[in-house]
Design a protein around this motif. Sequence first.
Motif, PDB file in Angstrom:
ATOM      1  N   MET A 210     -76.496-110.239 -56.923  1.00 43.61           N
ATOM      2  CA  MET A 210     -76.217-109.419 -55.745  1.00 43.61           C
ATOM      3  C   MET A 210     -77.418-108.553 -55.392  1.00 43.61           C
ATOM      4  SD  MET A 210     -72.267-108.144 -55.975  1.00 43.61           S
ATOM      5  CE  MET A 210     -72.451-107.293 -54.408  1.00 43.61           C
ATOM      6  N   THR A 211     -78.099-108.036 -56.414  1.00 46.89           N
ATOM      7  CA  THR A 211     -79.294-107.233 -56.164  1.00 46.89           C
ATOM      8  C   THR A 211     -80.360-108.069 -55.472  1.00 46.89           C
ATOM      9  OG1 THR A 211     -78.881-105.816 -58.090  1.00 46.89           O
ATOM     10  CG2 THR A 211     -81.134-105.909 -57.266  1.00 46.89           C
ATOM     11  N   VAL A 212     -80.562-109.296 -55.953  1.00 43.06           N
ATOM     12  CA  VAL A 212     -81.546-110.191 -55.343  1.00 43.06           C
ATOM     13  C   VAL A 212     -81.179-110.485 -53.897  1.00 43.06           C
ATOM     14  CG1 VAL A 212     -82.507-112.531 -55.393  1.00 43.06           C
ATOM     15  CG2 VAL A 212     -82.225-111.254 -57.525  1.00 43.06           C
ATOM     16  N   GLU A 213     -79.924-110.862 -53.671  1.00 47.10           N
ATOM     17  CA  GLU A 213     -79.481-111.238 -52.327  1.00 47.10           C
ATOM     18  C   GLU A 213     -79.553-110.068 -51.351  1.00 47.10           C
ATOM     19  OE1 GLU A 213     -76.262-114.688 -53.683  1.00 47.10           O
ATOM     20  OE2 GLU A 213     -75.624-112.594 -53.445  1.00 47.10           O
ATOM     21  N   MET A 214     -79.067-108.890 -51.782  1.00 45.30           N
ATOM     22  CA  MET A 214     -79.061-107.735 -50.891  1.00 45.30           C
ATOM     23  C   MET A 214     -80.477-107.242 -50.614  1.00 45.30           C
ATOM     24  SD  MET A 214     -75.675-105.641 -52.185  1.00 45.30           S
ATOM     25  CE  MET A 214     -75.773-104.446 -50.855  1.00 45.30           C
ATOM     26  N   SER A 215     -81.371-107.377 -51.594  1.00 47.76           N
ATOM     27  CA  SER A 215     -82.758-106.984 -51.380  1.00 47.76           C
ATOM     28  C   SER A 215     -83.432-107.900 -50.368  1.00 47.76           C
ATOM     29  CB  SER A 215     -83.530-107.003 -52.703  1.00 47.76           C
ATOM     30  OG  SER A 215     -83.059-106.010 -53.575  1.00 47.76           O
ATOM     31  N   ILE A 216     -83.132-109.190 -50.449  1.00 47.98           N
ATOM     32  CA  ILE A 216     -83.723-110.143 -49.505  1.00 47.98           C
ATOM     33  C   ILE A 216     -83.208-109.869 -48.094  1.00 47.98           C
ATOM     34  CG2 ILE A 216     -83.773-112.574 -48.816  1.00 47.98           C
ATOM     35  CD1 ILE A 216     -83.822-113.287 -51.802  1.00 47.98           C
ATOM     36  N   VAL A 217     -81.901-109.670 -47.954  1.00 46.06           N
ATOM     37  CA  VAL A 217     -81.332-109.371 -46.630  1.00 46.06           C
ATOM     38  C   VAL A 217     -81.904-108.066 -46.079  1.00 46.06           C
ATOM     39  CG1 VAL A 217     -79.214-108.815 -45.374  1.00 46.06           C
ATOM     40  CG2 VAL A 217     -79.199-110.651 -47.061  1.00 46.06           C
ATOM     41  N   GLY A 218     -81.955-107.048 -46.946  1.00 45.76           N
ATOM     42  CA  GLY A 218     -82.506-105.763 -46.511  1.00 45.76           C
ATOM     43  C   GLY A 218     -83.962-105.868 -46.104  1.00 45.76           C
ATOM     44  N   SER A 219     -84.739-106.667 -46.840  1.00 44.73           N
ATOM     45  CA  SER A 219     -86.157-106.847 -46.515  1.00 44.73           C
ATOM     46  C   SER A 219     -86.330-107.554 -45.178  1.00 44.73           C
ATOM     47  CB  SER A 219     -86.854-107.649 -47.622  1.00 44.73           C
ATOM     48  OG  SER A 219     -86.811-106.960 -48.843  1.00 44.73           O
ATOM     49  N   LEU A 220     -85.509-108.557 -44.932  1.00 49.32           N
ATOM     50  CA  LEU A 220     -85.588-109.277 -43.657  1.00 49.32           C
ATOM     51  C   LEU A 220     -85.274-108.350 -42.482  1.00 49.32           C
ATOM     52  CD1 LEU A 220     -83.914-112.684 -44.621  1.00 49.32           C
ATOM     53  CD2 LEU A 220     -86.343-112.233 -44.231  1.00 49.32           C
ATOM     54  N   CYS A 221     -84.250-107.499 -42.657  1.00 46.72           N
ATOM     55  CA  CYS A 221     -83.903-106.536 -41.596  1.00 46.72           C
ATOM     56  C   CYS A 221     -85.050-105.553 -41.372  1.00 46.72           C
ATOM     57  CB  CYS A 221     -82.633-105.770 -41.974  1.00 46.72           C
ATOM     58  SG  CYS A 221     -81.133-106.774 -42.011  1.00 46.72           S
TER      59      CYS A 221
END
Length: 327
Positions: A210-221
Motif C-alpha cells: 500500500m505504501t508503494v502504491e500510494m506513493s506512486i499515485v501521490g507522485s503522479l499527482c
Amino acid sequence: MATAKRKGGASGSERTNPRVWLYSILLTLQYGAQPLISKRFTGREVIVTTSVLTCEVAKVVCALILMVRDGSLKKVFSQWTLVGSLTASGLPAAIYALQNSLLQISYKNLDSLTFSILNQTKVFFTAFFTYIILRQKQSIQQIGALFLLIMAAVLLSIGEGSSKGSGSSDPEQILFYGIIPVLVASVLSGLASALCQWASQVKKHSSYLMTVEMSIVGSLCLLASTTKSPDGEAIRQHGYFYGWTPLTMIPVVANALGGILVGLVTSYAGGVRKGFVIVSALLVTALLQFLFEGKPPSIYSLVALPLVMSSISIYQKYPYQVKKKES
C-alpha cells in the motif's frame, strides 16, 4: 458472528502485542522529531515539491527493501492486480490528495488556532468511518478518551499560539474558504484512514505494498501539478536539486520511514490509534524544542501531558466488549 469474534479478539491482542507499541512509539518519535529535523537540515532555497517527491521515492525504496527482507516481495507482486490496487490504494491516495489541497486553502483563510482545533476533529471522523466500514465499535470509556485527546490537542494548539491571523476579515470567505474546507478535509482524512485499515485488515493488502502504491499515485499527482505550479516553474528554472545538500536527505529519509510506520500502525492498530500517536508527537516536539533549542514548554503543554497519558491509558484499558448471546 465469526467476524465479530475476530474483531473482539483483535482488540485484546492489540493491548498486549508489543509490535503495536513498538510501531506506535517509533512513529510518535518520528512525528515529534520531524519538524526539528526538517528545520535544521532543509535550506530555505529547497523547492518543497522536490523534497516531497524524493520522499515518495524513498518510501517506495524502503518498502521494497523491507518486502525483500521479509520474503514477501515475490508473493505480493505475483498476486497483484490493477483493480485490487486501485481499490485498496488508489482511492485513499486520491482522497488524501484532495484533503491536502483543502487544507492548503483553509490554512490561508483561518487563524492558526481555529485551523488546528477544527483539524483535530479528524480523530472523531476516523472513529465514525471505522464503525461504518469495519463495524468496529467504541466503548463509552473510549469515546471519553477521544474527548480527552481532543482537549489535549486544543491545549497544545493554544500553546503554539495564534500569531498568524486570518487571511481575510470577510465572514463569508472565512466560512466557505476556511471553516468548510478544513471540516471537509477532516471528514476525508477519517474516510481515507478507515479505507486503509479496511484494505489491510479485511482485504489483507500488505501495508508495504500500500505504501508503494500510494506513493506512486501521490507522485503522479504531484508531477501533474508541476506543469502549472510555482514549484514546477522553479524546478524548470533552477533545476530539481536547487538548494539541496547531502544533509537534506536526512529529513527526507526520516519522513519516508515515518510513512512506512504510518502504514504499519494503521494495519496493526487502526486509524483511531494513529490519532493518539499524532497528538502524543506534539508533546515530543515540545520536549525536543526544550532540549535542543532551549524553548521551555508552555503551561498548556504541561496540562496536556496528563490528558494525553490518561486518554491513551483509558482507550487501551476499556475496549468495546462484544456481548455474547446466550444459546
